[in-house]
Design an enzyme around this catalytic site. Structure first.
Site, PDB file in Angstrom:
ATOM      1  N   THR A   1       0.820  -1.215   0.000  1.00  0.00           N
ATOM      2  CA  THR A   1       0.000   0.000   0.000  1.00  0.00           C
ATOM      3  C   THR A   1       0.849   1.259   0.000  1.00  0.00           C
ATOM      4  OG1 THR A   1      -1.823  -1.118   1.061  1.00  0.00           O
ATOM      5  CG2 THR A   1      -1.731   1.257   1.355  1.00  0.00           C
TER       6      THR A   1
ATOM      7  N   SER B   1       2.157  -7.952  -0.234  1.00  0.00           N
ATOM      8  CA  SER B   1       2.898  -8.912   0.592  1.00  0.00           C
ATOM      9  C   SER B   1       2.115 -10.192   0.843  1.00  0.00           C
ATOM     10  CB  SER B   1       3.312  -8.258   1.908  1.00  0.00           C
ATOM     11  OG  SER B   1       2.189  -7.943   2.702  1.00  0.00           O
TER      12      SER B   1
ATOM     13  N   THR C   1       1.668  -4.214   4.340  1.00  0.00           N
ATOM     14  CA  THR C   1       1.455  -4.422   5.777  1.00  0.00           C
ATOM     15  C   THR C   1       0.874  -5.795   6.105  1.00  0.00           C
ATOM     16  OG1 THR C   1      -0.762  -3.462   5.702  1.00  0.00           O
ATOM     17  CG2 THR C   1       1.065  -1.958   6.180  1.00  0.00           C
ATOM     18  N   ASP C   2       0.293  -6.465   5.112  1.00  0.00           N
ATOM     19  CA  ASP C   2      -0.410  -7.725   5.420  1.00  0.00           C
ATOM     20  C   ASP C   2       0.495  -8.765   6.069  1.00  0.00           C
ATOM     21  OD1 ASP C   2      -2.674  -6.609   4.380  1.00  0.00           O
ATOM     22  OD2 ASP C   2      -2.841  -7.936   2.657  1.00  0.00           O
TER      23      ASP C   2
HETATM   24  N1  ASP Z   1      -2.232  -5.925   0.486  1.00  0.00           N
HETATM   25  C1  ASP Z   1      -1.267  -4.949   0.920  1.00  0.00           C
HETATM   26  C2  ASP Z   1       0.032  -5.664   1.232  1.00  0.00           C
HETATM   27  O1  ASP Z   1       0.233  -6.267   2.232  1.00  0.00           O
HETATM   28  C3  ASP Z   1      -1.772  -4.210   2.075  1.00  0.00           C
HETATM   29  C4  ASP Z   1      -0.864  -3.169   2.628  1.00  0.00           C
HETATM   30  O2  ASP Z   1       0.250  -2.951   2.208  1.00  0.00           O
HETATM   31  O3  ASP Z   1      -1.301  -2.485   3.571  1.00  0.00           O
HETATM   32  O4  ASP Z   1       0.882  -5.613   0.457  1.00  0.00           O
END
Ligand code: ASP
Length: 352
Positions: free
Chosen positions: A36, A83, A116-117
């Site tokens: 993100t 991720s 963040t995942d």
């Molecule tokens: N789907 C994204 C990831 O983990 C979500 C994020 O980055 O907040 O890459």
């Protein structure tokens, strides 16, 4: 745009020239992997629905010119992917690249931008396998840079502030989010959309505010230079799967996993509870060589050895306090040195 799109792309490394020319400020390398923090929505109100992993790491950095007063920054794009796509190969690729960068004497610290995942899994993997006391900070954002009140720029600026500071040395891999500094061992993502998504069960190590980290605690478990695992020596990781428990779970799943995995983290209910009809299939798989680790799907707390199940009798392992997804990382590593020694595997959960 209906939902975030996070596609895996081919890795490429860019913009590493001129990296180590100046030493007027700390030299920090920022390695981009997508997420993100590299996302873009069609409008500023797209805080949760946007395309992720579209901005190059150079573009993300150029949005925070203030950062250049903190450090000499150089950027490289290692991956460009959400991720949730990351598997063992991605972990090894990221770990080996970060390790290589850290070996450069002119580099003072590394920042890894990451979705963040699964940030907690990659950060924990680095925490256990990097052999350096230099700061490594993993950072993402809950909102893309294009959204109202995005946390992307401040999180990245804070990550740089943490990476350049001498007090960040020797603390293992750190995750910076929402003006907090977390240990990679403890942090987990606890909310699907809010800015304050990251929690450590015992609290953050400290805050970062006005471009300065303030630490109040240090990690107590062994990490980085105190672990037996070096990323440079790891070429493959054993297969470990996670099973999420519910009353109607069928034993076929365990049999299928046992057929091609070496370890199984069972995210049991409550204190690692296992439904009666699942006990025998798990015992049978254990006898055939599968390492069974009891965890909890509750999100926090300790799984007590010989509590809900007689682990000594069944030759099972418990996670101590690790959530299933991080227990999986630790079990993969612990099995490298002790593929069949269950007592040593159990000891790893109490040491790291
Ligand atoms: N789907 C994204 C990831 O983990 C979500 C994020 O980055 O907040 O890459």
């Amino acid at each position: 745009m209906s939902r975030a799109t996070c596609d895996a792309r081919l890795p490429s490394i860019t913009n590493s020239s001129n990296r180590y020319r100046m030493k007027d400020k700390p030299n920090i390398v920022v390695v981009g992997t997508g997420g993100t923090i590299a996302g873009r929505g069609t409008s500023a109100v797209d805080t949760s629905a946007y395309a992720c992993s579209v901005l190059a790491i150079d573009e993300i950095l150029s949005a925070i010119p203030e950062a250049s007063s903190l450090a000499n920054l150089s950027a490289e794009q290692l991956l460009q992917s959400g991720s949730e796509n990351f598997n063992e190969q991605h972990l090894l690729m990221i770990g080996k690249r970060v390790s290589e960068v850290l070996k450069d004497d002119t580099v003072d610290g590394v920042i890894l931008t990451h979705g963040t995942d699964t940030i907690e899994e990659t950060a924990y993997f680095l925490h256990l396998t990097l052999k350096s006391v230099k700061p490594v900070v993993v950072v993402g954002s809950m909102r893309p840079p294009s959204a109202m009140s995005s946390d992307a720029s401040l999180n990245l600026y804070d990550a740089i502030a943490v990476a350049i500071h001498p007090s960040s040395h020797g603390k293992g891999t750190l995750v910076v989010a929402n003006e907090e500094i977390h240990s990679a061992r403890d942090v987990t993502k606890t909310n699907s959309f809010k800015l304050e998504a990251f929690r450590s069960p015992y609290g953050a190590l400290g805050y970062v505010t006005q471009g300065k980290p303030r630490y109040y605690r240090t990690p107590s478990r062994d990490h980085t230079v105190s672990t037996p695992w070096s990323i440079d020596d790891i070429e493959a990781l054993p297969k470990v799967d996670v099973v999420y428990a519910y009353g109607a779970l069928e034993s076929e799943l365990v049999r299928a996993i046992a057929a091609d995995a070496s370890g199984l983290v069972f995210a049991g209910t409550g204190n690692g509870n296992i439904a009666e009809h699942m006990v025998e299939p798990l015992r049978e798989a254990t006898r055939r060589g599968l390492h069974v680790v009891r965890a909890s799907r509750t999100g926090s707390g300790v799984v007590i050895r010989n509590g809900a199940q007689p682990d000594d009798d069944y030759d099972w392992i418990v996670v101590d306090d690790q959530p299933p997804q991080k227990a999986r990382i630790l079990l993969m590593l612990a099995m490298l040195g002790n593929p069949d020694e269950r007592r040593a595997l159990q000891a790893a959960f109490y040491r790291f």
